[in-house]
Write a protein that holds these residues in place. Structure first.
Motif, PDB file in Angstrom:
ATOM      1  N   HIS A   1     -13.169  35.007  97.093  1.00 15.41           N
ATOM      2  CA  HIS A   1     -13.920  34.809  98.323  1.00 15.41           C
ATOM      3  C   HIS A   1     -14.400  33.367  98.422  1.00 15.41           C
ATOM      4  CE1 HIS A   1     -17.128  35.243  95.377  1.00 15.41           C
ATOM      5  NE2 HIS A   1     -17.970  34.733  96.259  1.00 15.41           N
ATOM      6  N   GLN A   2     -14.900  33.000  99.597  1.00 19.58           N
ATOM      7  CA  GLN A   2     -15.643  31.765  99.813  1.00 19.58           C
ATOM      8  C   GLN A   2     -17.094  32.144 100.126  1.00 19.58           C
ATOM      9  OE1 GLN A   2     -12.928  30.729 103.102  1.00 19.58           O
ATOM     10  NE2 GLN A   2     -12.653  28.721 102.129  1.00 19.58           N
ATOM     11  N   ASP A   3     -18.038  31.240  99.871  1.00 23.87           N
ATOM     12  CA  ASP A   3     -19.440  31.485 100.231  1.00 23.87           C
ATOM     13  C   ASP A   3     -19.648  30.985 101.657  1.00 23.87           C
ATOM     14  OD1 ASP A   3     -19.919  32.541  97.731  1.00 23.87           O
ATOM     15  OD2 ASP A   3     -20.653  30.656  96.899  1.00 23.87           O
ATOM     16  N   LEU A   4     -19.670  31.914 102.604  1.00 24.41           N
ATOM     17  CA  LEU A   4     -19.614  31.540 104.012  1.00 24.41           C
ATOM     18  C   LEU A   4     -20.922  31.709 104.767  1.00 24.41           C
ATOM     19  CD1 LEU A   4     -16.143  33.091 104.989  1.00 24.41           C
ATOM     20  CD2 LEU A   4     -16.664  30.731 104.349  1.00 24.41           C
ATOM     21  N   THR A   5     -21.973  32.203 104.115  1.00 19.23           N
ATOM     22  CA  THR A   5     -23.223  32.409 104.832  1.00 19.23           C
ATOM     23  C   THR A   5     -24.349  31.573 104.230  1.00 19.23           C
ATOM     24  OG1 THR A   5     -23.896  34.310 103.475  1.00 19.23           O
ATOM     25  CG2 THR A   5     -22.573  34.763 105.454  1.00 19.23           C
ATOM     26  N   ILE A   6     -25.350  31.336 105.077  1.00 22.20           N
ATOM     27  CA  ILE A   6     -26.569  30.650 104.643  1.00 22.20           C
ATOM     28  C   ILE A   6     -27.751  31.564 104.923  1.00 22.20           C
ATOM     29  CG2 ILE A   6     -25.626  28.340 105.004  1.00 22.20           C
ATOM     30  CD1 ILE A   6     -27.172  28.266 107.681  1.00 22.20           C
ATOM     31  N   SER A   7     -28.858  31.370 104.227  1.00 24.04           N
ATOM     32  CA  SER A   7     -30.060  32.183 104.405  1.00 24.04           C
ATOM     33  C   SER A   7     -30.997  31.488 105.391  1.00 24.04           C
ATOM     34  CB  SER A   7     -30.768  32.382 103.062  1.00 24.04           C
ATOM     35  OG  SER A   7     -29.939  33.094 102.169  1.00 24.04           O
TER      36      SER A   7
END
Length: 231
Positions: free
Chosen positions: A98-104
């Motif tokens: 996977h890729q890390d595609l979200t931010i908090s």
């Protein structure tokens, strides 16, 4: 290894054994009853790690780590997310490619260029514009030795340069996964768009990692980073 080309690098000996012990002591003393703490037989994780255990911040942001960050990325970045992972000796979970595609972020808003949205553990997360993801970076601090036997991260070098892509588009005839073996006290630096995965533990050794994401981006009006802090 060229970070801009490969999308990752490993730097050993950022922390001494004494410094690792101090970090682990601060974690052990923390109150684990809150919802950001997740503890099962196969995983112990702390979300919003630096907010939940503020005493650990000066132990993590030592002169050596700060120097690494400023040398590689300059002075404009700040923390936007932090997680602690403890993969026990008998853990059998794995993470698929996977890729890390979200931010908090602090709230959900209907803003062009931001989406899709998710809510996990009472935390809003959203996929931001590509230029934000491409400019962010992550530092993974290793409190234990990590290799393929206890689920060290595997990456596809250079995959961060392709933008957002699906794991099933990886051409394994031309691409080779690399195991990011890191000794305790070392760090791995990576771009969030780098395709990565981790395997099950097979050697009965623990793997404790502190995952910290950094950005210098100003979000769209009305939206704020939920874990923003300087260091």
């Amino acid at each position: 290894m060229d970070f801009s080309v490969d999308g990752f690098t490993i730097v050993e000996e950022i922390y001494s054994e004494k410094e690792i012990a101090a970090i682990e002591y601060a974690i052990d003393r923390a109150n684990s009853d809150r919802s950001t703490f997740r503890k099962t037989a196969g995983l112990f994780a702390i979300r919003q790690f630096l907010k939940e255990i503020p005493a650990v911040a000066p132990l993590i942001f030592t002169g050596r780590l700060k120097n690494l960050i400023t040398t590689c990325f300059g002075n404009d970045y700040f923390v936007v997310k932090s997680i602690y992972f403890d993969k026990p000796e008998l853990s059998n979970w794995f993470v698929a490619w996977h890729q890390d595609l979200t931010i908090s972020v602090d709230k959900k808003l209907d803003i062009s260029g931001y989406g899709p949205w998710t809510v996990k553990h009472e935390q809003f997360a959203v996929q931001p514009p590509l230029e934000i993801l491409a400019d962010n970076f992550t530092i993974r601090i290793h409190l234990d030795d990590a290799d393929e036997g206890n689920g060290a991260l595997k990456v596809v070098p250079g995959s961060h340069l392709r933008g957002i892509c699906r794991p099933d588009t990886i051409d394994w005839d031309s691409q080779t996964a690399v195991s990011c073996d890191v000794k305790a006290g070392g760090v791995m630096v990576m771009r969030p768009l780098l395709m990565h995965a981790s395997g099950r533990t097979t050697n009965s050794k623990p793997r404790k990692v502190i995952h910290i994401e950094f950005s210098r981006a100003k979000l769209a009006d009305g939206l704020s980073w939920s874990e923003s802090q300087s260091f």
